[in-house]
Design a protein around this motif. Sequence first.
Motif, short mmCIF file in Angstrom:
data_model
loop_
_atom_site.label_atom_id
_atom_site.label_comp_id
_atom_site.label_asym_id
_atom_site.label_seq_id
_atom_site.Cartn_x
_atom_site.Cartn_y
_atom_site.Cartn_z
N ARG A 12 26.75 47.95 42.86
CA ARG A 12 27.91 47.87 43.73
C ARG A 12 29.11 47.35 42.94
NH1 ARG A 12 28.17 44.57 49.46
NH2 ARG A 12 30.21 45.36 50.14
N LYS A 13 30.25 47.99 43.11
CA LYS A 13 31.42 47.62 42.32
C LYS A 13 32.24 46.56 43.05
CE LYS A 13 31.90 51.90 39.71
NZ LYS A 13 32.84 52.92 39.21
N GLY A 14 33.14 45.92 42.28
CA GLY A 14 34.00 44.90 42.84
C GLY A 14 33.33 43.56 42.94
N GLY A 15 33.90 42.67 43.70
CA GLY A 15 33.32 41.35 43.90
C GLY A 15 33.84 40.32 42.92
N LEU A 16 33.26 39.13 43.00
CA LEU A 16 33.72 38.00 42.20
C LEU A 16 33.52 38.21 40.71
CD1 LEU A 16 32.45 35.03 44.39
CD2 LEU A 16 34.80 35.82 44.13
N ARG A 17 32.56 39.05 40.32
CA ARG A 17 32.31 39.23 38.88
C ARG A 17 33.47 39.91 38.17
NH1 ARG A 17 27.81 44.12 38.89
NH2 ARG A 17 28.88 45.48 40.38
N THR A 18 34.35 40.56 38.93
CA THR A 18 35.51 41.20 38.30
C THR A 18 36.67 40.23 38.09
OG1 THR A 18 36.45 41.86 40.44
CG2 THR A 18 34.93 43.40 39.39
N MET A 19 36.61 39.07 38.75
CA MET A 19 37.74 38.14 38.72
C MET A 19 38.09 37.63 37.31
SD MET A 19 39.01 38.05 41.70
CE MET A 19 38.54 39.79 41.76
N PRO A 20 37.10 37.26 36.48
CA PRO A 20 37.46 36.78 35.14
C PRO A 20 38.28 37.80 34.36
CG PRO A 20 35.18 36.25 35.60
CD PRO A 20 35.65 37.15 36.72
N PHE A 21 37.96 39.08 34.46
CA PHE A 21 38.68 40.11 33.71
C PHE A 21 40.13 40.24 34.20
CE2 PHE A 21 34.18 41.38 33.85
CZ PHE A 21 33.89 41.38 32.51
N ILE A 22 40.31 40.18 35.52
CA ILE A 22 41.64 40.37 36.10
C ILE A 22 42.51 39.14 35.88
CG2 ILE A 22 42.90 40.75 38.25
CD1 ILE A 22 40.42 42.34 39.21
N ILE A 23 41.95 37.96 36.14
CA ILE A 23 42.74 36.73 36.01
C ILE A 23 43.07 36.45 34.55
CG2 ILE A 23 42.66 34.22 36.30
CD1 ILE A 23 41.21 34.64 38.92
N VAL A 24 42.12 36.69 33.65
CA VAL A 24 42.39 36.48 32.22
C VAL A 24 43.45 37.47 31.74
CG1 VAL A 24 41.40 36.69 29.91
CG2 VAL A 24 40.17 35.43 31.67
N ASN A 25 43.38 38.71 32.23
CA ASN A 25 44.39 39.70 31.87
C ASN A 25 45.79 39.22 32.24
OD1 ASN A 25 46.00 42.16 33.47
ND2 ASN A 25 45.39 42.69 31.39
N GLU A 26 45.95 38.74 33.47
CA GLU A 26 47.26 38.28 33.93
C GLU A 26 47.68 37.01 33.21
OE1 GLU A 26 50.81 37.85 36.18
OE2 GLU A 26 49.54 39.52 35.56
N ALA A 27 46.72 36.08 33.00
CA ALA A 27 47.06 34.80 32.35
C ALA A 27 47.53 35.02 30.92
CB ALA A 27 45.84 33.88 32.37
N PHE A 28 46.81 35.83 30.16
CA PHE A 28 47.21 36.10 28.77
C PHE A 28 48.53 36.85 28.72
CE2 PHE A 28 42.86 35.86 26.40
CZ PHE A 28 42.81 34.52 26.71
#
Length: 579
Positions: A12-28
């Motif tokens: 199943r796609k999505g969920g909390l496991r995708t958060m590190p990739f998205i938040i790190v992308n925006e933070a960097f």
Amino acid sequence: MGIETQVEEKPRKGGLRTMPFIIVNEAFERVASYGLQFNMLIYLMTYYNMSAATGTTILGLWGALSSGLALVGAIIADSYWGRFRAVAFGSISTLIGMIILWLTAMIPQLKNLPCSHFQHVCNGPTLLQLAVLFSSFGFMSVGAGFVRPCSIIFGADQLENRKNKRILESYFNWYYASTGISTILAVTLIVYIQDSYGWKVGFGVPAILMFLSVLMFQIGSPLYIKVKAKTKQNLVIGLFQTVVAAFRKRNTRRLSLTDCDEYYRWPLESEVLTPSKDLRFLNRACIIEDPERDLNPDGSTSNPWNLCSVERVESLKAIIRVLPMWSTGFIIFVDMNVFAFSLLQTKTMDRHIFPDHFEIPAASFSVFLIIALTIWIAFYDRVLVPLLSKYTGQPRGLSPVTRMGIGLIASCMSMALSAITESIRRQRAIEEGHEDDPSALVSMSAMWFVPQYALLGVAEAAHAVGQIEFLYALLPKSMSSIASAMYTVGTAVSSLIGSILVSGVDWLSSTGAKTSWLSSNINRGHLDYYFWLLTFLNLLNLLYFLVICWLYEPGNNGSSRSPHVAEDKECDYRLLPES
């Protein structure tokens, strides 16, 4: 059986496991982008022989372009590409821009040699050098225009199907916390690297961080829920269609009808509304003149540029009604451009926190603005709201308009304090014999600048948050994205106004071979006069705000009355259906 097993094992796609990739992308991305901006004026003055006024104007135009393209990026993402492709494209574009900027520091031919203070004539940059520099700004502006409006919503897409709303709320909290921490790191760490290790390393580190940002986002690609672009018409484009339709029917004499069936409503099951009586010229856009020509067999419009729904007309009117209050925020962001000059001021002052201890980089003084902004939001939310709500009856303590007014007052105080501080600094520099040496240190602590930064942080926090709440409260729920976009567009307009103001003041004050107020030699110029000018403009803006508040009070005519007044039943557009 084998097919059933494959379906069951499909992750199943999505969920909390995708958060590190998205938040790190925006933070960097934020650390890298913001880390380049605070010291950029010094780079332009040193290696492109630009004056302080010219450099500030260019940086203002760069900021205006980045903010303005956010609206374009949101439209393209919603209507054509989808948010995943928009964020991916924007990240790569930002990376390309940062690499080009880093190359200007690495390759000597792409910039000028520093101009000595003793040289009377300095060669300006060549067209090639400027083209490379501006191309890097352009790529980064395009990148910001796609990443910043889409990244946070793309993260929410991953949690859209979660039953627990607290997870989504937690995501927003962590997202905004990461952006705040990223900004502080950009103001402190990246600026310190640039000051201590030079531009080659100072531009190289942000480029590396941006590369990691792109890499992290792409690594998470197989896990993402990738919502496709909506097939229905984008709301922003629909508003433009309403203006065009009203203009095309400008010769139509009918502005009010007794038969509601002669107004176009879509979808057909939408709530029947009669156009409001204010801004009546826009009502032409929803009048059906010839049903056979204007409508398709299913009841939809045959040409949306000639006929728009009542709901769309009322949405456009809603935006027009809030424009005056929205425009009161321009001057605060114009004030933000002042701190490009404050960088030149703090470089000439003692920046040690304690004697013989750590010296704060000149560009890092903006962190006091961010700290003040954060403290004010926390203090207001946790302390003032519970106290004030008991006396005002407002669930948020003070109304959004009152908080906007507090922000404008704090902005006036900040500019007046800036003018006073600069007059003291300039007088002391002249008394110490530094009139012809703008790089000489003045025996005055840079901590004098902390109160004006703090006041401007409070001004931004009070006015910006109040303005966003004001827009969200008065615009229909279907226009929530427009409320957010208007704030971003406001910063773009402010940056453009600030650039024009700087250029105009520099030109007018230097006529007749006089020294410009905004001279690169701030000891000969008169930054204090410029700050007093901004103080005067802030006072005029405050008076304008008070007039707008009076016009928004109930009891005036319908064309100037605020649509949020509960008694105004003619056009309660808060009841528009969510489309």
